[in-house]
Design a protein around this motif. Sequence first.
Motif, short mmCIF file in Angstrom:
data_model
loop_
_atom_site.label_atom_id
_atom_site.label_comp_id
_atom_site.label_asym_id
_atom_site.label_seq_id
_atom_site.Cartn_x
_atom_site.Cartn_y
_atom_site.Cartn_z
N MET A 12 -16.42 11.11 7.19
CA MET A 12 -16.16 11.26 8.47
C MET A 12 -17.66 10.84 9.27
O MET A 12 -17.77 9.93 10.32
N GLU A 13 -18.70 11.50 9.01
CA GLU A 13 -19.84 11.18 9.72
C GLU A 13 -20.42 9.65 9.33
O GLU A 13 -21.09 8.89 10.31
N ILE A 14 -20.21 9.09 8.22
CA ILE A 14 -20.66 7.90 8.09
C ILE A 14 -19.63 6.92 8.88
O ILE A 14 -20.29 5.83 9.67
N LEU A 15 -18.41 7.03 9.27
CA LEU A 15 -17.59 6.16 10.00
C LEU A 15 -18.14 6.42 11.61
O LEU A 15 -18.12 5.42 12.16
N MET A 16 -18.36 7.59 12.01
CA MET A 16 -18.79 7.84 13.16
C MET A 16 -20.19 7.37 13.30
O MET A 16 -20.30 6.76 14.45
N ALA A 17 -21.07 7.37 12.60
CA ALA A 17 -22.58 6.60 12.93
C ALA A 17 -22.16 5.23 12.89
O ALA A 17 -23.05 4.48 13.77
N LEU A 18 -21.32 4.62 12.30
CA LEU A 18 -20.90 3.12 12.35
C LEU A 18 -20.45 2.75 13.84
O LEU A 18 -20.79 2.07 14.42
N TYR A 19 -19.41 3.42 13.90
CA TYR A 19 -18.58 3.08 15.20
C TYR A 19 -18.95 3.65 16.60
O TYR A 19 -18.68 3.11 17.60
N TYR A 20 -19.87 4.69 16.32
CA TYR A 20 -20.39 5.22 17.48
C TYR A 20 -21.87 4.76 17.95
O TYR A 20 -22.15 4.97 19.10
N CYS A 21 -22.28 4.51 17.01
CA CYS A 21 -23.89 4.16 17.09
C CYS A 21 -24.36 2.84 16.55
O CYS A 21 -25.45 2.33 17.28
N GLU A 57 -7.23 8.25 6.59
CA GLU A 57 -6.70 9.21 7.81
C GLU A 57 -7.88 9.34 8.64
O GLU A 57 -7.84 9.60 9.98
N ALA A 58 -9.04 9.34 8.10
CA ALA A 58 -10.55 9.58 8.86
C ALA A 58 -10.70 8.22 9.66
O ALA A 58 -11.00 8.10 10.98
N TYR A 59 -10.25 7.27 9.02
CA TYR A 59 -10.48 5.87 9.73
C TYR A 59 -9.73 5.75 10.99
O TYR A 59 -10.11 5.38 11.83
N TYR A 60 -8.24 6.15 10.89
CA TYR A 60 -7.45 6.06 11.73
C TYR A 60 -7.77 6.99 12.94
O TYR A 60 -7.74 6.67 13.95
N ALA A 61 -8.48 8.34 12.68
CA ALA A 61 -9.00 8.99 13.52
C ALA A 61 -10.15 8.49 14.39
O ALA A 61 -10.05 8.63 15.91
N VAL A 62 -11.08 7.71 13.75
CA VAL A 62 -12.01 7.19 14.37
C VAL A 62 -11.31 6.12 15.36
O VAL A 62 -11.76 5.83 16.42
N LEU A 63 -10.69 5.24 14.72
CA LEU A 63 -10.01 4.00 15.31
C LEU A 63 -9.40 4.45 16.58
O LEU A 63 -9.40 3.84 17.74
#
Length: 277
Positions: free
Chosen positions: A34-43, A69-75
Motif C-alpha cells: 500500500m505505501e509503495i503505491l501511495m508514495a508513487l501516486y501521491y508524491c 485490490e490495493a491498486y483499486y483503492a488508490v486509483l
Amino acid sequence: MENLEAKAYDLRQMALDIIMAGGGGHIGGDMSVMEILMALYYCQMNISPENVNDPGRDYFILSKGHSVEAYYAVLCDRGFLDYETVKSQFSKFGSEYIGHPNNHLNGIEMNSGSLGHGLPVSVGLALGNRRKGRDSRVYVVMGDGELAEGSVWEGFMSGHMYGLDNLCAVIDRNHLQISGNTEDVMAHEVLRDRVAAFGWHVISVREGNSIPELNAAFEEAKSVKGQPTCIIADTVKGCGSPLMENKADWHHHLPTAEEYAQITRDFAAHKAALLAQ
C-alpha cells in the motif's frame, strides 16, 4: 506526511471492503504494497485522471497483479475509478473489475497476473519513451516471490544493456509467497548484491511501509544517470493488523466476520495513533 500515512489505513479499509464484497482477494500483499503505491501516486508520478492519455505522462505497471485490490483503492481515491462501482462489481460475473489489473479500466496500463511480465514490458516502455524524446519515467512493482520467474532476470539484463535511467523497479520484499517463506521456496540470498550484479543501481529501504523512506528512495532514483534503479522495500505482509502480519496463510485468506471486525479495529487504531502525533 502523518496525514498521508494515516490515509494508508483508510485505503487498507477500502481494499478490505472490496475483498469482502467480492468474496475473495489477495489481502496479504495488498497490505504490504500500500505505501509503495501511495508514495508513487501521491508524491512521485506525473499522472492524473486529466493526463492519463498524454504520452508524456509517467507510466506504472503493477506486475504483482494479484494485489489489485490495493491498486483499486488508490486509483479510486485519486479519481481514476469510482469506489462504489468497483466494490459492487468486483469479481462479479462479466465484470471488468476482475481480480487482476485490466487495462480496459481508466488508469491501468497493462493486464498483469501471470508473474514475471511486468519488468520486461517496463523495459520496452522505458526504451520507447527515451527513443521518442519523452521525459516520462516508468515504474514497476514486483513481488519477491515473482523473482523466481526467469523473465524477470531477462528484464534486469535488458534494462542494464540499454542504460535505462528512466526506469525504476520496486520489489515488495515481504518475504512470503503463497507457499511459504521465499527463502524456503526459492532463496534470494543477498538480493541487493544479486540485482546489482546485473548492472542496476540498488536502494534498500529498511522500512518499506514508510512513505517518507520510500519517497527518499524514489528521489535518489531520479538522480541516477546511465543505469536503471531497483528499490528493495522491506515490507510486512498483512501490514496493519497483528491478525495478518507475517503470516503466509493470509496470502489470499477471506476474513470471517469476526476477523473483519478485528482488522477494522486495528486499522482505525493505527490511523488514530498517527493523527495524534
